[in-house]
Enzyme design. Structure first.
Site, PDB file in Angstrom:
ATOM      1  N   CYS A  71     143.128  64.493 -62.447  1.00  0.00           N
ATOM      2  CA  CYS A  71     141.873  64.643 -63.183  1.00  0.00           C
ATOM      3  C   CYS A  71     141.379  66.090 -63.194  1.00  0.00           C
ATOM      4  O   CYS A  71     140.541  66.459 -64.015  1.00  0.00           O
ATOM      5  CB  CYS A  71     140.799  63.726 -62.611  1.00  0.00           C
TER       6      CYS A  71
ATOM      7  N   HIS B 281     134.248  66.435 -65.771  1.00  0.00           N
ATOM      8  CA  HIS B 281     135.252  65.368 -65.812  1.00  0.00           C
ATOM      9  C   HIS B 281     134.507  64.044 -65.755  1.00  0.00           C
ATOM     10  O   HIS B 281     133.617  63.850 -64.928  1.00  0.00           O
ATOM     11  CB  HIS B 281     136.217  65.504 -64.634  1.00  0.00           C
TER      12      HIS B 281
ATOM     13  N   ASN C  12     137.335  56.682 -67.696  1.00  0.00           N
ATOM     14  CA  ASN C  12     137.889  57.898 -67.096  1.00  0.00           C
ATOM     15  C   ASN C  12     139.280  58.132 -67.684  1.00  0.00           C
ATOM     16  O   ASN C  12     140.208  57.380 -67.396  1.00  0.00           O
ATOM     17  CB  ASN C  12     137.940  57.699 -65.579  1.00  0.00           C
TER      18      ASN C  12
HETATM   19  N1  ACO Z   1     134.337  43.689 -59.836  1.00  0.00           N
HETATM   20  C1  ACO Z   1     133.635  43.045 -58.905  1.00  0.00           C
HETATM   21  N2  ACO Z   1     133.645  43.403 -57.614  1.00  0.00           N
HETATM   22  C2  ACO Z   1     134.403  44.452 -57.258  1.00  0.00           C
HETATM   23  C3  ACO Z   1     135.167  45.176 -58.205  1.00  0.00           C
HETATM   24  C4  ACO Z   1     135.119  44.757 -59.542  1.00  0.00           C
HETATM   25  N3  ACO Z   1     135.801  45.367 -60.520  1.00  0.00           N
HETATM   26  N4  ACO Z   1     135.803  46.155 -57.561  1.00  0.00           N
HETATM   27  C5  ACO Z   1     135.462  46.076 -56.266  1.00  0.00           C
HETATM   28  N5  ACO Z   1     134.614  45.038 -56.082  1.00  0.00           N
HETATM   29  C6  ACO Z   1     134.009  44.604 -54.848  1.00  0.00           C
HETATM   30  C7  ACO Z   1     134.793  44.998 -53.621  1.00  0.00           C
HETATM   31  O1  ACO Z   1     135.844  44.123 -53.409  1.00  0.00           O
HETATM   32  C8  ACO Z   1     133.744  44.928 -52.556  1.00  0.00           C
HETATM   33  O2  ACO Z   1     133.596  43.586 -52.173  1.00  0.00           O
HETATM   34  P1  ACO Z   1     133.399  43.188 -50.646  1.00  0.00           P
HETATM   35  O3  ACO Z   1     132.108  43.862 -50.256  1.00  0.00           O
HETATM   36  O4  ACO Z   1     133.351  41.716 -50.703  1.00  0.00           O
HETATM   37  O5  ACO Z   1     134.587  43.762 -49.940  1.00  0.00           O
HETATM   38  C9  ACO Z   1     132.464  45.342 -53.279  1.00  0.00           C
HETATM   39  O6  ACO Z   1     132.736  45.220 -54.684  1.00  0.00           O
HETATM   40  C10 ACO Z   1     132.032  46.741 -52.973  1.00  0.00           C
HETATM   41  O7  ACO Z   1     133.186  47.571 -53.033  1.00  0.00           O
HETATM   42  P2  ACO Z   1     133.071  49.089 -52.850  1.00  0.00           P
HETATM   43  O8  ACO Z   1     134.413  49.737 -53.078  1.00  0.00           O
HETATM   44  O9  ACO Z   1     132.336  49.404 -51.596  1.00  0.00           O
HETATM   45  O10 ACO Z   1     132.133  49.381 -54.072  1.00  0.00           O
HETATM   46  P3  ACO Z   1     131.409  50.701 -54.387  1.00  0.00           P
HETATM   47  O11 ACO Z   1     129.964  50.440 -54.525  1.00  0.00           O
HETATM   48  O12 ACO Z   1     131.850  51.807 -53.508  1.00  0.00           O
HETATM   49  O13 ACO Z   1     131.951  50.985 -55.831  1.00  0.00           O
HETATM   50  C11 ACO Z   1     133.578  52.362 -56.895  1.00  0.00           C
HETATM   51  C12 ACO Z   1     133.324  51.130 -56.062  1.00  0.00           C
HETATM   52  C13 ACO Z   1     132.942  52.180 -58.279  1.00  0.00           C
HETATM   53  C14 ACO Z   1     135.081  52.552 -57.083  1.00  0.00           C
HETATM   54  C15 ACO Z   1     132.940  53.552 -56.152  1.00  0.00           C
HETATM   55  O14 ACO Z   1     133.447  53.647 -54.839  1.00  0.00           O
HETATM   56  C16 ACO Z   1     133.146  54.811 -56.850  1.00  0.00           C
HETATM   57  O15 ACO Z   1     132.514  55.075 -57.832  1.00  0.00           O
HETATM   58  N6  ACO Z   1     134.052  55.656 -56.318  1.00  0.00           N
HETATM   59  C17 ACO Z   1     134.470  56.835 -56.963  1.00  0.00           C
HETATM   60  C18 ACO Z   1     135.805  56.574 -57.468  1.00  0.00           C
HETATM   61  C19 ACO Z   1     136.001  57.025 -58.878  1.00  0.00           C
HETATM   62  O16 ACO Z   1     135.122  57.290 -59.631  1.00  0.00           O
HETATM   63  N7  ACO Z   1     137.244  57.129 -59.203  1.00  0.00           N
HETATM   64  C20 ACO Z   1     137.598  57.594 -60.472  1.00  0.00           C
HETATM   65  C21 ACO Z   1     138.901  58.227 -60.363  1.00  0.00           C
HETATM   66  S1  ACO Z   1     138.861  59.577 -59.327  1.00  0.00           S
HETATM   67  C22 ACO Z   1     138.455  60.852 -60.245  1.00  0.00           C
HETATM   68  O17 ACO Z   1     138.472  60.840 -61.413  1.00  0.00           O
HETATM   69  C23 ACO Z   1     138.012  62.017 -59.504  1.00  0.00           C
END
Ligand code: ACO
Length: 325
Positions: A119, A252, A282
């Site tokens: 990215c 990004h 993304n």
């Molecule tokens: N639908 C429903 N529930 C989900 C999903 C989904 N698609 N995905 C995960 N969950 C659940 C998990 O299983 C977890 O459940 P649990 O508590 O029973 O274990 C719960 O949601 C919370 O999961 P977390 O990973 O803690 O959720 P979080 O609030 O952190 O959000 C996310 C996840 C959106 C990925 C967040 O961590 C984030 O924004 N991270 C940044 C990653 C990112 O943006 N990556 C993009 C690529 S990297 C880049 O471009 C730089």
């Protein structure tokens, strides 16, 4: 002093729109639960585009490049460097940039190579092209970010497959006496290689290891905001600019919460942040040039505006670039 300046932008998105509802039913068919509300509230994404099976990254790249060439009002033969930032090349080799060169009918022997910084790739590519324009005889560079990221998604991993999409964006960068790119900074830290990866590789006639994206979302989130804030301040200081001098930030498009948190830390109002994540998700290395093209075409970014771009990606890699449009 001479500069490299953006003379035209273009982008191309595959026509196939995948809504959150489409993903909800695709995952439900495998017994996996997700919802439009979860996806939108955590990422800001409502839909994304997926390329069909016949479309390669170089097809998206060449289409975006053709639009950038038209915007710059130059022919393809004027290009004397092609740099493609991609995580999803058509093949292990030849480089996607060489395939784009062929698709555009460029037969002048110009250099063409890919950059793999995931990215962070477009900032890396633009910085390298800027340096080559200022240091060598290159006068006109085609710089592209292009991805078919959907090919890397595991539709049984709901935490990552809902975030990404396909697309391409391109810019024509030309040598100029007028200010263009003002400064840039690039960084990487391989200590964090495990938090975001596709670890599989081709060997012995097959894929060895895991061919899908694996991500530690909370770790990426935490690292991203700090890195983007620091590198943006670094580039501002390098150019003698305050964050308030930037009329637009083109980040990004990782996740709306990362984009908003970073802008808040930098003291940049949300209405000066160009965002396309809602419709595109993304698109990795393609996200900045797609957003830049949109904001140039709809008249938000105007000639003379100071623009900050920043990105973070797997590796981890990160960087920022300041320019005058
Ligand atoms: N639908 C429903 N529930 C989900 C999903 C989904 N698609 N995905 C995960 N969950 C659940 C998990 O299983 C977890 O459940 P649990 O508590 O029973 O274990 C719960 O949601 C919370 O999961 P977390 O990973 O803690 O959720 P979080 O609030 O952190 O959000 C996310 C996840 C959106 C990925 C967040 O961590 C984030 O924004 N991270 C940044 C990653 C990112 O943006 N990556 C993009 C690529 S990297 C880049 O471009 C730089």
């Amino acid at each position: 002093m001479s500069f490299a300046r953006i003379a035209g932008t273009g982008s191309f998105l595959p026509p196939n729109v995948i809504s959150n509802a489409d993903l909800v039913s695709r995952l439900a068919s495998k017994g996996i639960e997700t919802s439009d509300d979860w996806i939108f509230s955590r990422s800001g994404i409502q839909s994304r585009r997926f390329a069909d099976g016949q479309t390669q990254t170089s097809d998206l790249a060449a289409a975006a490049a053709s639009r950038a060439l038209s915007a710059a009002e130059i022919g393809a033969d004027a290009i004397d460097l092609i740099v493609v930032a991609t995580t999803t090349p058509d093949a292990v080799f030849p480089a996607t940039a060489c395939l784009v060169q062929r698709k555009l009918g460029i037969r002048n022997g110009c250099a063409a190579f890919d950059i793999q910084a995931v990215c962070g790739g477009f900032i890396y590519a633009l910085t390298v092209a800027d340096a080559l324009i200022r240091a060598t005889s290159v006068k006109t560079a085609l710089v592209i970010g292009a991805e078919t990221f959907s090919r890397l998604l595991d539709f049984e991993d709901r935490s990552s497959c809902v975030l990404f999409g396909d697309g391409a964006g391109a810019v024509i960068l030309r040598s100029s006496e007028e200010p263009g790119i003002l400064g840039a900074a690039l960084h990487a830290d391989g200590q964090h290689a495990e938090i975001l990866k596709v670890s599989g590789r081709i060997a012995d006639g097959g894929v060895l290891g895991d061919p899908f994206v694996r991500m530690d979302g909370p770790a990426v989130f935490k690292l991203a905001v700090g890195a983007l804030e620091a590198v943006s301040q670094e580039v501002g200081a390098q150019c003698g600019l305050e964050m308030s001098d930037f009329k637009w930030v083109v980040p990004h498009q990782a996740n709306i919460r990362i984009m908003e948190a970073t802008a808040r830390k930098l003291g940049i109002p949300a209405d000066r942040v160009v965002s396309t994540i809602r419709e595109h998700g993304n698109t990795s290395a393609a996200s900045i040039p797609i957003a830049l093209d949109q904001a140039c075409r709809d008249g938000r970014i105007r000639r003379g505006d100071k623009v900050l771009m920043h990105a973070v990606g797997a590796g981890v890699t990160w960087g920022a670039l300041a320019m005058q449009a």
